[in-house]
Design a protein around this motif. Structure first.
Motif, PDB file in Angstrom:
ATOM      1  N   LYS A   4       3.358   3.950 -50.290  1.00 16.76           N
ATOM      2  CA  LYS A   4       4.532   3.286 -50.846  1.00 16.76           C
ATOM      3  C   LYS A   4       4.192   1.824 -51.112  1.00 16.76           C
ATOM      4  N   PHE A   5       4.628   1.311 -52.267  1.00 15.57           N
ATOM      5  CA  PHE A   5       4.408  -0.082 -52.645  1.00 15.57           C
ATOM      6  C   PHE A   5       5.748  -0.801 -52.733  1.00 15.57           C
ATOM      7  N   LYS A   6       5.813  -2.004 -52.221  1.00 15.66           N
ATOM      8  CA  LYS A   6       7.047  -2.798 -52.259  1.00 15.66           C
ATOM      9  C   LYS A   6       7.070  -3.610 -53.550  1.00 15.66           C
ATOM     10  N   LEU A   7       7.874  -3.185 -54.525  1.00 14.34           N
ATOM     11  CA  LEU A   7       7.960  -3.892 -55.803  1.00 14.34           C
ATOM     12  C   LEU A   7       8.863  -5.106 -55.707  1.00 14.34           C
ATOM     13  N   SER A   8       9.918  -5.035 -54.896  1.00 10.44           N
ATOM     14  CA  SER A   8      10.843  -6.150 -54.710  1.00 10.44           C
ATOM     15  C   SER A   8      11.568  -5.934 -53.393  1.00 10.44           C
ATOM     16  N   ASP A   9      12.535  -6.797 -53.090  1.00  7.97           N
ATOM     17  CA  ASP A   9      13.311  -6.643 -51.866  1.00  7.97           C
ATOM     18  C   ASP A   9      14.236  -5.436 -51.926  1.00  7.97           C
ATOM     19  N   VAL A  10      14.372  -4.817 -53.108  1.00  6.18           N
ATOM     20  CA  VAL A  10      15.289  -3.691 -53.277  1.00  6.18           C
ATOM     21  C   VAL A  10      14.557  -2.408 -53.642  1.00  6.18           C
ATOM     22  N   VAL A  11      13.498  -2.491 -54.450  1.00  3.95           N
ATOM     23  CA  VAL A  11      12.869  -1.314 -55.046  1.00  3.95           C
ATOM     24  C   VAL A  11      11.468  -1.108 -54.478  1.00  3.95           C
ATOM     25  N   ASN A  12      11.148   0.149 -54.125  1.00  7.80           N
ATOM     26  CA  ASN A  12       9.807   0.537 -53.680  1.00  7.80           C
ATOM     27  C   ASN A  12       9.283   1.638 -54.602  1.00  7.80           C
ATOM     28  N   LEU A  13       7.987   1.599 -54.876  1.00  5.77           N
ATOM     29  CA  LEU A  13       7.325   2.652 -55.644  1.00  5.77           C
ATOM     30  C   LEU A  13       6.733   3.655 -54.662  1.00  5.77           C
ATOM     31  N   ASP A  14       7.033   4.948 -54.872  1.00  6.92           N
ATOM     32  CA  ASP A  14       6.633   5.993 -53.934  1.00  6.92           C
ATOM     33  C   ASP A  14       5.721   6.990 -54.646  1.00  6.92           C
ATOM     34  N   LEU A  15       4.494   7.148 -54.141  1.00  2.96           N
ATOM     35  CA  LEU A  15       3.545   8.152 -54.636  1.00  2.96           C
ATOM     36  C   LEU A  15       3.284   9.121 -53.486  1.00  2.96           C
ATOM     37  N   GLY A  16       3.602  10.397 -53.680  1.00  2.10           N
ATOM     38  CA  GLY A  16       3.482  11.320 -52.563  1.00  2.10           C
ATOM     39  C   GLY A  16       3.001  12.698 -52.947  1.00  2.10           C
ATOM     40  N   TYR A  17       2.592  13.431 -51.942  1.00  6.67           N
ATOM     41  CA  TYR A  17       2.118  14.811 -52.121  1.00  6.67           C
ATOM     42  C   TYR A  17       2.609  15.614 -50.914  1.00  6.67           C
ATOM     43  N   THR A  18       3.325  16.715 -51.181  1.00  6.30           N
ATOM     44  CA  THR A  18       3.908  17.515 -50.106  1.00  6.30           C
ATOM     45  C   THR A  18       3.520  18.980 -50.272  1.00  6.30           C
ATOM     46  N   MET A  19       3.054  19.594 -49.192  1.00  7.28           N
ATOM     47  CA  MET A  19       2.723  21.016 -49.158  1.00  7.28           C
ATOM     48  C   MET A  19       3.883  21.768 -48.508  1.00  7.28           C
ATOM     49  N   HIS A  20       4.275  22.917 -49.116  1.00  8.61           N
ATOM     50  CA  HIS A  20       5.410  23.693 -48.633  1.00  8.61           C
ATOM     51  C   HIS A  20       4.923  25.079 -48.200  1.00  8.61           C
ATOM     52  N   TYR A  21       5.111  25.402 -46.941  1.00  9.47           N
ATOM     53  CA  TYR A  21       4.678  26.679 -46.366  1.00  9.47           C
ATOM     54  C   TYR A  21       5.915  27.567 -46.213  1.00  9.47           C
ATOM     55  N   LEU A  22       5.988  28.608 -47.064  1.00 12.96           N
ATOM     56  CA  LEU A  22       7.152  29.496 -47.069  1.00 12.96           C
ATOM     57  C   LEU A  22       7.036  30.575 -46.002  1.00 12.96           C
ATOM     58  N   ASP A  23       8.198  30.970 -45.484  1.00  8.38           N
ATOM     59  CA  ASP A  23       8.232  32.043 -44.496  1.00  8.38           C
ATOM     60  C   ASP A  23       8.444  33.383 -45.214  1.00  8.38           C
ATOM     61  N   GLY A  24       7.498  33.689 -46.117  1.00 11.42           N
ATOM     62  CA  GLY A  24       7.607  34.928 -46.874  1.00 11.42           C
ATOM     63  C   GLY A  24       6.546  34.998 -47.961  1.00 11.42           C
ATOM     64  N   ASP A  25       6.478  36.150 -48.688  1.00 12.91           N
ATOM     65  CA  ASP A  25       5.468  36.346 -49.721  1.00 12.91           C
ATOM     66  C   ASP A  25       6.132  36.758 -51.038  1.00 12.91           C
ATOM     67  N   ASN A  26       7.204  36.034 -51.395  1.00 12.11           N
ATOM     68  CA  ASN A  26       7.977  36.402 -52.570  1.00 12.11           C
ATOM     69  C   ASN A  26       7.935  35.360 -53.682  1.00 12.11           C
ATOM     70  N   LEU A  27       7.293  34.221 -53.464  1.00 17.71           N
ATOM     71  CA  LEU A  27       7.367  33.115 -54.411  1.00 17.71           C
ATOM     72  C   LEU A  27       6.834  33.493 -55.790  1.00 17.71           C
ATOM     73  N   ASP A  28       5.719  34.242 -55.836  1.00 16.17           N
ATOM     74  CA  ASP A  28       5.101  34.582 -57.118  1.00 16.17           C
ATOM     75  C   ASP A  28       5.543  35.956 -57.639  1.00 16.17           C
ATOM     76  N   GLY A  29       6.544  36.564 -57.027  1.00 16.94           N
ATOM     77  CA  GLY A  29       7.054  37.842 -57.512  1.00 16.94           C
ATOM     78  C   GLY A  29       6.196  39.027 -57.153  1.00 16.94           C
ATOM     79  N   TYR A  30       5.293  38.825 -56.206  1.00 17.82           N
ATOM     80  CA  TYR A  30       4.418  39.944 -55.825  1.00 17.82           C
ATOM     81  C   TYR A  30       4.243  39.889 -54.312  1.00 17.82           C
TER      82      TYR A  30
END
Length: 448
Positions: free
Chosen positions: A188-214
Motif C-alpha cells: 500500500k502506498f500513501k498518496l495523501s492524508d486521505v487516499v492510499n493506493l492498494d496493490l494486492g493479490y489474494t488466493m481463494h481456497y473453496l470448500d468444494g470442486d464446483n467452480l469450473d463446472g466439473y
C-alpha cells in the motif's frame, strides 16, 4: 501468472526505496494517546483480474486458465497500527479451457472444452496485518506491506461448453454457494492524508470442486485468485492521521527530543536565576568598612571599625562614662509572643532565600522591638534533609542572612543580630514524612 510474481517481488523493494518526505508531514498522534487521536475507518474500491489458479500451485480440472475481469469493494476498521478487520466484497468472471496440451496428451477431463463461471457475489471477513508499518529507517512511512487471512461465502454460476460447442449451466436450478478461505498479500502506498493506493493479490481456497463446472473424481478443492489495483479512502477528521500509518518508534523519538529540549530550557532558566540570586546575596553581604551594616544600607560608609553604629551604619554618640550603666531590659511575654508570631508567618520563595511580602508586617514589629529595647537577636536557619548537604547548609545560612538584612533595613542594629545556618544537622522532627520535613524547614529567633 509470471507478472503476478514479478509484481510481488518488485513492489517490496520499491517500498524500501521510498523517500518519506513526499507523503507525510508528521508521524502524528501520541505514543500512548489511544485510537481516538487517529482515523480508523476506511472504504476502498478496486478492479483487477480473476484466474482459476493460485500462486501456491495445485491442479484444476482444465489445462489452461484465462485472465478475466474482476471488481471489488471493502470496508476496513483499523484496530491497532498493525492489525485491522476488513470486510471484502467481490464479483467478476472466471474462465478456462483445455487448449493446453499436457505431456501425455491427456487432460483431467475431455468431456468439456471450456468453462466460464460468473462470480455473482462473494463476501468475506479478513484480518489484515501490516508487517512493515514500524519503520526504523525513516520517521515517515511511504509504503507498507500487508498480509491478510479470513473466511467468507461465495455465490457463483458455472457454464461448461462441450467440444461440439454446446453450452450448458452446471447447476440450472440456481447459484452454487460455497465457503472459502482467502489468503492475500499486497503493498500500500500513501498518496495523501486521505487516499492510499492498494496493490494486492489474494488466493481463494473453496470448500468444494464446483467452480469450473466439473466435479473430478476423487473430489478436489477448486481455487481461484484475484490480483487488483485499488484506492482506499480514509474516513473521519482530516486533522487526524491514519492509524495504519502510525510509526510508534518515530513518535517515541520525537517525544523524547521534545522533553529533552524542554528540560534544557528549564535548566538554563534555573541557572540564570541562581546566578542572579548569588549576585544579589553577594551585594547584600558586602560590608566594605566592616561595621556590620551592608553597603546597600550603609548611609555612613568608611566608618572606623572601632565605632559602634546604628542600623543605618552611622556612628552612635559616645557613651558618657559619668553616667550610670545601662538599665536592664526586661523581655516580656508579649515580646516573646511577637517573636513567635514572626516565626510562624515567615515564608520564603521555594528553594530560595527571598522573603515573601506576606512576612514583612511581622518582621517590621520585630525590628521595632529590637530598636525600642535595644535587644540582641540570634537567627538560626535550618532545612530538611532533601537535596545536597552543602546546598542545604548554604540555603539555611542565606535565609538567616536575608532576615537579618531585612531587619537592618528597618533600622535594627546589625551588630546586635547574629545570623547562622545549620542546614539539616538539627532537625526537630522526622524527615520521613512531609509534615516532619515542613517543621524542619525553619528560621529560629532568639532574643536576649
Amino acid at each position: 501468472m509470471k507478472w503476478v510474481f514479478g509484481m510481488l517481488t518488485v513492489l517490496p523493494l520499491a517500498s524500501l526505496a521510498q523517500t518519506p518526505q513526499a507523503t507525510e508531514t508528521t508521524p502524528g498522534g501520541k505514543l500512548f494517546g489511544g485510537s481516538q487521536h487517529f482515523r480508523t475507518f476506511s472504504i476502498g474500491v478496486n478492479a483487477g483480474v480473476l484466474m482459476p489458479s493460485v500462486a501456491t500451485g495445485g491442479s484444476n480440472d482444465f489445462t489452461k486458465w484465462q485472465l478475466n475481469y474482476g471488481y471489488g469493494a471493502n470496508v476496513k476498521w483499523q484496530l491497532l497500527h498493525f492489525l485491522a478487520l476488513r470486510a471484502d466484497f467481490m464479483g467478476g468472471k472466471i474462465k478456462g479451457d483445455n487448449s493446453r496440451e499436457l505431456g501425455n496428451g491427456a487432460a483431467p477431463n475431455r468431456r468439456y472444452e471450456s468453462f466460464e463461471t460468473t462470480l455473482k457475489w462473494s463476501g468475506s471477513l479478513n484480518a489484515v496485518f501490516n508487517v512493515a508499518t514500524i519503520n526504523w529507517l525513516h520517521k515517515r512511512s511511504a509504503a507498507q506491506l500487508y498480509l491478510s487471512v479470513g473466511g467468507g461465502l461465495a455465490g457463483y454460476n458455472p457454464e461448461v461448453t462441450t467440444p461440439g460447442g454446446i453450452t450448458t449451466e452446471y447447476k440450472p436450478s440456481g447459484s452454487i454457494k460455497e465457503f472459502y478461505v482467502p489468503v492475500g498479500a499486497g503493498i500500500k502506498f500513501k498518496l495523501s492524508d486521505v487516499v492510499n493506493l492498494d496493490l494486492g493479490y489474494t488466493m481463494h481456497y473453496l470448500d468444494g470442486d464446483n467452480l469450473d463446472g466439473y466435479n473430478y473424481n476423487p473430489p478436489t478443492k477448486d481455487k481461484f485468485s484475484y490480483a487488483h489495483v485499488g484506492l482506499e479512502f480514509a474516513l473521519g477528521d482530516r486533522t487526524k492521521p491514519q492509524l495504519q500509518w502510525h510509526n510508534a518508534p518515530a513518535v517515541m523519538y520525537d517525544e523524547m527530543v521534545a522533553q529533552r529540549d524542554q528540560m534544557k530550557l528549564e535548566l538554563d532558566a534555573q541557572k540564570e536565576n541562581n546566578a542572579k540570586l548569588a549576585a544579589s546575596v553577594e551585594k547584600l553581604q558586602a560590608d566594605s568598612d566592616g561595621d556590620g551594616v551592608s553597603d546597600l544600607f550603609d548611609k555612613c560608609p568608611n566608618t572606623p571599625k572601632t565605632d559602634k553604629v546604628d542600623g543605618a551604619g552611622c556612628p552612635l554618640p559616645k557613651a558618657d562614662t559619668a553616667k550610670p550603666g545601662p538599665v536592664q531590659v526586661i523581655i516580656t511575654e508579649d515580646d516573646r509572643r511577637l517573636v513567635r508570631d514572626a516565626i510562624a508567618n515567615l515564608e520564603f520563595a521555594t528553594g530560595k532565600s527571598d522573603i515573601k511580602p506576606s512576612s514583612f508586617a511581622s518582621l517590621n514589629r520585630v525590628a521595632d522591638l529590637l530598636k525600642r529595647k535595644n535587644l540582641s537577636l540570634k537567627l538560626a536557619g535550618h532545612t530538611d534533609n532533601v537535596g545536597n548537604d552543602a546546598n542545604n547548609m548554604r540555603l539555611s545560612k542565606d535565609r538567616a542572612e536575608s532576615v537579618k538584612a531585612y531587619l537592618v533595613s528597618q533600622g535594627a542594629n546589625p551588630s546586635r543580630i547574629e545570623a547562622t545556618g545549620y542546614g539539616e544537622t538539627q532537625p526537630i522532627a522526622t524527615n520521613k514524612t512531609a509534615a516532619g520535613r515542613q517543621k524542619n524547614r525553619r528560621v529560629e529567633f532568639t532574643i536576649f
